[in-house]
Scaffold this motif. Structure first.
Motif, PDB file in Angstrom:
ATOM      1  N   LEU A  34       0.811  -1.219   0.000  1.00 23.84           N
ATOM      2  CA  LEU A  34       0.000   0.000   0.000  1.00 23.84           C
ATOM      3  C   LEU A  34       0.846   1.271   0.000  1.00 23.84           C
ATOM      4  O   LEU A  34       0.296   2.371  -0.088  1.00 23.84           O
ATOM      5  CB  LEU A  34      -0.947  -0.006   1.202  1.00 23.84           C
ATOM      6  N   ASN A  35       2.144   1.131   0.101  1.00 22.08           N
ATOM      7  CA  ASN A  35       3.030   2.289  -0.061  1.00 22.08           C
ATOM      8  C   ASN A  35       3.248   2.608  -1.535  1.00 22.08           C
ATOM      9  O   ASN A  35       3.779   3.659  -1.880  1.00 22.08           O
ATOM     10  CB  ASN A  35       4.379   2.033   0.605  1.00 22.08           C
ATOM     11  N   LYS A  36       2.830   1.658  -2.388  1.00 22.59           N
ATOM     12  CA  LYS A  36       3.032   1.837  -3.821  1.00 22.59           C
ATOM     13  C   LYS A  36       1.726   1.912  -4.612  1.00 22.59           C
ATOM     14  O   LYS A  36       1.712   2.346  -5.766  1.00 22.59           O
ATOM     15  CB  LYS A  36       3.882   0.679  -4.381  1.00 22.59           C
ATOM     16  N   PHE A  37       0.628   1.504  -3.985  1.00 24.87           N
ATOM     17  CA  PHE A  37      -0.669   1.550  -4.682  1.00 24.87           C
ATOM     18  C   PHE A  37      -1.810   1.559  -3.673  1.00 24.87           C
ATOM     19  O   PHE A  37      -1.790   0.825  -2.685  1.00 24.87           O
ATOM     20  CB  PHE A  37      -0.829   0.337  -5.602  1.00 24.87           C
ATOM     21  N   LYS A  38      -2.816   2.397  -3.957  1.00 25.20           N
ATOM     22  CA  LYS A  38      -4.057   2.412  -3.187  1.00 25.20           C
ATOM     23  C   LYS A  38      -5.226   2.514  -4.164  1.00 25.20           C
ATOM     24  O   LYS A  38      -5.154   3.237  -5.159  1.00 25.20           O
ATOM     25  CB  LYS A  38      -4.087   3.584  -2.208  1.00 25.20           C
ATOM     26  N   CYS A  80       2.736   3.791  -7.924  1.00 24.67           N
ATOM     27  CA  CYS A  80       1.634   4.451  -8.630  1.00 24.67           C
ATOM     28  C   CYS A  80       1.228   5.730  -7.902  1.00 24.67           C
ATOM     29  O   CYS A  80       0.342   5.719  -7.035  1.00 24.67           O
ATOM     30  CB  CYS A  80       0.440   3.508  -8.766  1.00 24.67           C
ATOM     31  N   GLY A  81       1.877   6.828  -8.255  1.00 25.22           N
ATOM     32  CA  GLY A  81       1.577   8.108  -7.625  1.00 25.22           C
ATOM     33  C   GLY A  81       0.157   8.571  -7.861  1.00 25.22           C
ATOM     34  O   GLY A  81      -0.425   9.284  -7.041  1.00 25.22           O
ATOM     35  N   TRP A  82      -0.407   8.192  -8.988  1.00 28.59           N
ATOM     36  CA  TRP A  82      -1.780   8.584  -9.295  1.00 28.59           C
ATOM     37  C   TRP A  82      -2.750   7.927  -8.323  1.00 28.59           C
ATOM     38  O   TRP A  82      -3.672   8.575  -7.813  1.00 28.59           O
ATOM     39  CB  TRP A  82      -2.126   8.219 -10.742  1.00 28.59           C
ATOM     40  N   SER A  83      -2.567   6.648  -8.061  1.00 27.33           N
ATOM     41  CA  SER A  83      -3.475   5.982  -7.117  1.00 27.33           C
ATOM     42  C   SER A  83      -3.237   6.463  -5.692  1.00 27.33           C
ATOM     43  O   SER A  83      -4.189   6.614  -4.916  1.00 27.33           O
ATOM     44  CB  SER A  83      -3.313   4.461  -7.199  1.00 27.33           C
ATOM     45  N   LEU A  84      -1.990   6.724  -5.334  1.00 28.04           N
ATOM     46  CA  LEU A  84      -1.675   7.181  -3.988  1.00 28.04           C
ATOM     47  C   LEU A  84      -2.308   8.532  -3.681  1.00 28.04           C
ATOM     48  O   LEU A  84      -2.576   8.861  -2.520  1.00 28.04           O
ATOM     49  CB  LEU A  84      -0.159   7.257  -3.793  1.00 28.04           C
ATOM     50  N   THR A  85      -2.543   9.327  -4.733  1.00 30.73           N
ATOM     51  CA  THR A  85      -3.204  10.627  -4.555  1.00 30.73           C
ATOM     52  C   THR A  85      -4.655  10.582  -5.015  1.00 30.73           C
ATOM     53  O   THR A  85      -5.291  11.627  -5.174  1.00 30.73           O
ATOM     54  CB  THR A  85      -2.445  11.728  -5.319  1.00 30.73           C
ATOM     55  N   VAL A  98       6.187   0.413 -15.654  1.00 28.69           N
ATOM     56  CA  VAL A  98       7.617   0.182 -15.448  1.00 28.69           C
ATOM     57  C   VAL A  98       8.443   1.349 -15.985  1.00 28.69           C
ATOM     58  O   VAL A  98       9.368   1.836 -15.324  1.00 28.69           O
ATOM     59  CB  VAL A  98       8.058  -1.130 -16.130  1.00 28.69           C
ATOM     60  N   TYR A  99       8.109   1.823 -17.173  1.00 23.24           N
ATOM     61  CA  TYR A  99       8.890   2.874 -17.806  1.00 23.24           C
ATOM     62  C   TYR A  99       8.678   4.242 -17.154  1.00 23.24           C
ATOM     63  O   TYR A  99       9.613   5.033 -17.044  1.00 23.24           O
ATOM     64  CB  TYR A  99       8.544   2.965 -19.298  1.00 23.24           C
ATOM     65  N   SER A 100       7.458   4.518 -16.714  1.00 24.00           N
ATOM     66  CA  SER A 100       7.136   5.866 -16.229  1.00 24.00           C
ATOM     67  C   SER A 100       7.229   6.011 -14.720  1.00 24.00           C
ATOM     68  O   SER A 100       7.498   7.109 -14.231  1.00 24.00           O
ATOM     69  CB  SER A 100       5.725   6.261 -16.679  1.00 24.00           C
ATOM     70  N   CYS A 101       7.010   4.930 -13.973  1.00 21.21           N
ATOM     71  CA  CYS A 101       6.888   5.055 -12.522  1.00 21.21           C
ATOM     72  C   CYS A 101       7.785   4.103 -11.754  1.00 21.21           C
ATOM     73  O   CYS A 101       7.475   3.689 -10.636  1.00 21.21           O
ATOM     74  CB  CYS A 101       5.424   4.863 -12.108  1.00 21.21           C
ATOM     75  N   SER A 102       8.890   3.722 -12.364  1.00 15.33           N
ATOM     76  CA  SER A 102       9.935   2.983 -11.662  1.00 15.33           C
ATOM     77  C   SER A 102      11.269   3.415 -12.256  1.00 15.33           C
ATOM     78  O   SER A 102      11.312   4.136 -13.251  1.00 15.33           O
ATOM     79  CB  SER A 102       9.753   1.473 -11.822  1.00 15.33           C
ATOM     80  N   ASN A 103      12.336   2.958 -11.649  1.00 15.26           N
ATOM     81  CA  ASN A 103      13.674   3.274 -12.168  1.00 15.26           C
ATOM     82  C   ASN A 103      14.339   2.062 -12.809  1.00 15.26           C
ATOM     83  O   ASN A 103      15.555   1.976 -12.902  1.00 15.26           O
ATOM     84  CB  ASN A 103      14.570   3.819 -11.050  1.00 15.26           C
ATOM     85  N   LYS A 104      13.522   1.118 -13.260  1.00 13.20           N
ATOM     86  CA  LYS A 104      14.085  -0.080 -13.856  1.00 13.20           C
ATOM     87  C   LYS A 104      14.814   0.236 -15.157  1.00 13.20           C
ATOM     88  O   LYS A 104      15.863  -0.345 -15.458  1.00 13.20           O
ATOM     89  CB  LYS A 104      12.978  -1.101 -14.117  1.00 13.20           C
ATOM     90  N   TYR A 105      14.266   1.157 -15.941  1.00 12.34           N
ATOM     91  CA  TYR A 105      14.873   1.495 -17.228  1.00 12.34           C
ATOM     92  C   TYR A 105      15.361   2.941 -17.315  1.00 12.34           C
ATOM     93  O   TYR A 105      16.269   3.243 -18.058  1.00 12.34           O
ATOM     94  CB  TYR A 105      13.874   1.247 -18.361  1.00 12.34           C
ATOM     95  N   LYS A 106      14.727   3.827 -16.569  1.00 15.52           N
ATOM     96  CA  LYS A 106      15.146   5.227 -16.596  1.00 15.52           C
ATOM     97  C   LYS A 106      14.638   5.904 -15.335  1.00 15.52           C
ATOM     98  O   LYS A 106      13.791   5.381 -14.626  1.00 15.52           O
ATOM     99  CB  LYS A 106      14.591   5.950 -17.830  1.00 15.52           C
ATOM    100  N   GLU A 107      15.148   7.088 -15.055  1.00  9.86           N
ATOM    101  CA  GLU A 107      14.689   7.817 -13.882  1.00  9.86           C
ATOM    102  C   GLU A 107      13.293   8.367 -14.116  1.00  9.86           C
ATOM    103  O   GLU A 107      12.922   8.714 -15.235  1.00  9.86           O
ATOM    104  CB  GLU A 107      15.646   8.969 -13.556  1.00  9.86           C
ATOM    105  N   GLY A 108      12.511   8.447 -13.042  1.00 14.26           N
ATOM    106  CA  GLY A 108      11.168   9.006 -13.147  1.00 14.26           C
ATOM    107  C   GLY A 108      11.202  10.505 -13.351  1.00 14.26           C
ATOM    108  O   GLY A 108      12.262  11.137 -13.324  1.00 14.26           O
ATOM    109  N   GLN A 109      10.042  11.091 -13.534  1.00 14.01           N
ATOM    110  CA  GLN A 109       9.958  12.540 -13.730  1.00 14.01           C
ATOM    111  C   GLN A 109      10.184  13.260 -12.407  1.00 14.01           C
ATOM    112  O   GLN A 109       9.531  12.980 -11.417  1.00 14.01           O
ATOM    113  CB  GLN A 109       8.579  12.920 -14.266  1.00 14.01           C
ATOM    114  N   PHE A 110      11.094  14.225 -12.420  1.00  9.84           N
ATOM    115  CA  PHE A 110      11.380  14.982 -11.210  1.00  9.84           C
ATOM    116  C   PHE A 110      10.738  16.355 -11.245  1.00  9.84           C
ATOM    117  O   PHE A 110      10.740  17.042 -12.255  1.00  9.84           O
ATOM    118  CB  PHE A 110      12.894  15.151 -11.027  1.00  9.84           C
TER     119      PHE A 110
END
Length: 380
Positions: free
Chosen positions: A7-11, A280-285, A361-373
């Motif tokens: 739940l720290n990553k999705f709600k 998932c920042g969208w679900s967390l907010t 994976v591409y937009s909301c993790s750092n597996k392939y690239k950094e997320g949006q800052f």
């Protein structure tokens, strides 16, 4: 066996909802990296809908919006963000009327507008802000929130990316809106590239002089998104209105590192870093994305590819393909009922599985690239 979620990553989404709503596909600006713009040779920054049939040039009818977002339905909402994924809300012929509908229908609603701000005249912006005075509420002192795009200290710097807009006009509109500071939150935002990264403090100061109370900035990460740009992921090449070849350069790594140390955060998560599992920042907010066609998506990353790559984007994952088995259109089905269908119930488990959706994976993790800052700094 009962499945568990981090739940720290999705709600899961529930009332009171926050939504990002597209009301139009019209925009006066011609930003090269925008998904609604064709920046290839010969296109002259024309509307991408000319070659993408899933992207029509439309305004969502005001009557359609009112019929869907009734006074009773809006009791389930906390905020509505009119943010330009496919068009700038302020280009809608009934932009102010739509804002007033939301403000007048529920005293809880806060309306946010993200805009390039280089359209209409000062009187229109004054009248728009006066709606926040007319519909003041005991729940919120300031129910209207406007974020203007300011990408440079002069027209040349601002206009390299924010093309077909006038910086002075934008700043004048910031000033007009700031006169309503007791009822309207006025902010500015910069999209960062190498050409303006070292001028961020000056841009912030300029915005403050015209009345902005906060300034945020986002590092553009739209580099190497397609085959034409994949050769150099630090440079974005485009052709302008005169078919002249130009380029945008990604911010430098040293500057990005400094940006992070000063308090940069991953968009919507309020955390300073990501790991290889999607957050998932969208679900967390409790935020959802609604495209101009009415389809409800977990975020704009889903909504973007659903239009630009409608035929191909579902092929990488069997779960994504099932989305179209359900009626997820808010203009045809209530949001509460949409979120009850099996696709939405299964979504969090797929995101946190060993085979998550590629968008996550591409937009909301750092597996392939950094997320949006983003970095937010008070201008007080």
């Amino acid at each position: 066996m009962k499945r568990s979620l981090d739940l720290n990553k999705f709600k899961s989404w529930k009332p009171y909802y926050n939504i990002v709503l597209d009301t139009t596909t019209y925009c006066n600006a011609k930003c090269p990296q925008c998904h609604r713009i064709n920046s290839t040779e010969g296109a002259k920054l024309s509307f991408a809908g000319n070659v993408v049939k899933e992207l029509p040039l439309i305004h969502v009818p005001f009557e359609k919006i009112k019929k869907t977002f009734t006074q009773q339905e809006l009791l389930n909402y906390n905020s509505i963000q009119l943010c330009p994924t496919w068009g700038d809300h302020m280009m809608h012929p009934q932009a102010a009327e739509i804002v007033e509908h939301f403000l007048s229908s529920s005293w809880r609603i806060v309306v946010s507008i993200n805009t390039n701000g280089s359209m209409r005249d000062e009187l229109y912006w004054w009248k728009l802000c006066s709606l926040a005075v007319k519909h003041k509420s005991r729940y919120h002192n300031r129910r209207l929130h406007i974020v203007f795009a300011v990408d440079g200290i002069d027209q040349e710097m601002h206009g390299l990316y924010r093309r077909n807009t006038n910086l002075q006009k934008v700043l004048d509109h910031v000033k007009i809106c700031s006169e309503f500071k007791e009822r309207v939150i006025v902010e500015t935002q910069t999209v960062l590239f190498k050409h303006n990264q070292d001028y961020l403090e000056e841009i912030t100061k300029l915005c403050k002089e015209y009345g902005a109370e906060k300034h945020s900035s986002v590092i553009s990460d739209r580099f190497g998104e397609d085959d034409q740009q994949a050769e150099n992921r630090n440079v974005y090449t485009f052709y302008d209105e005169n078919n002249t070849k130009l380029s945008l350069n990604k911010v430098t790594k040293d500057w990005t590192d400094k940006f992070k140390k000063r308090g940069a955060q991953i968009n919507r998560t309020n955390i300073a870093d990501l790991d290889d599992k999607p957050t998932c920042g969208w679900s967390l907010t409790n935020t959802l994305n609604i495209n101009f066609d009415g389809n409800v998506w977990p975020c704009c990353f889903f909504g973007n590819v659903a239009i630009m790559n409608k035929k191909s984007w579902t092929k990488h994952h069997p779960f994504v393909q099932k989305y179209y088995d359900y009626n997820n259109n808010i203009y045809e089905n209530k949001l509460e009922d949409i979120l009850k269908n099996d696709w939405w119930k299964e979504l969090p488990y797929v995101i946190q599985s060993e085979n998550p959706v590629r968008n996550c994976v591409y937009s909301c993790s750092n597996k392939y690239k950094e997320g949006q800052f983003r970095i937010r700094k008070s201008l007080d």
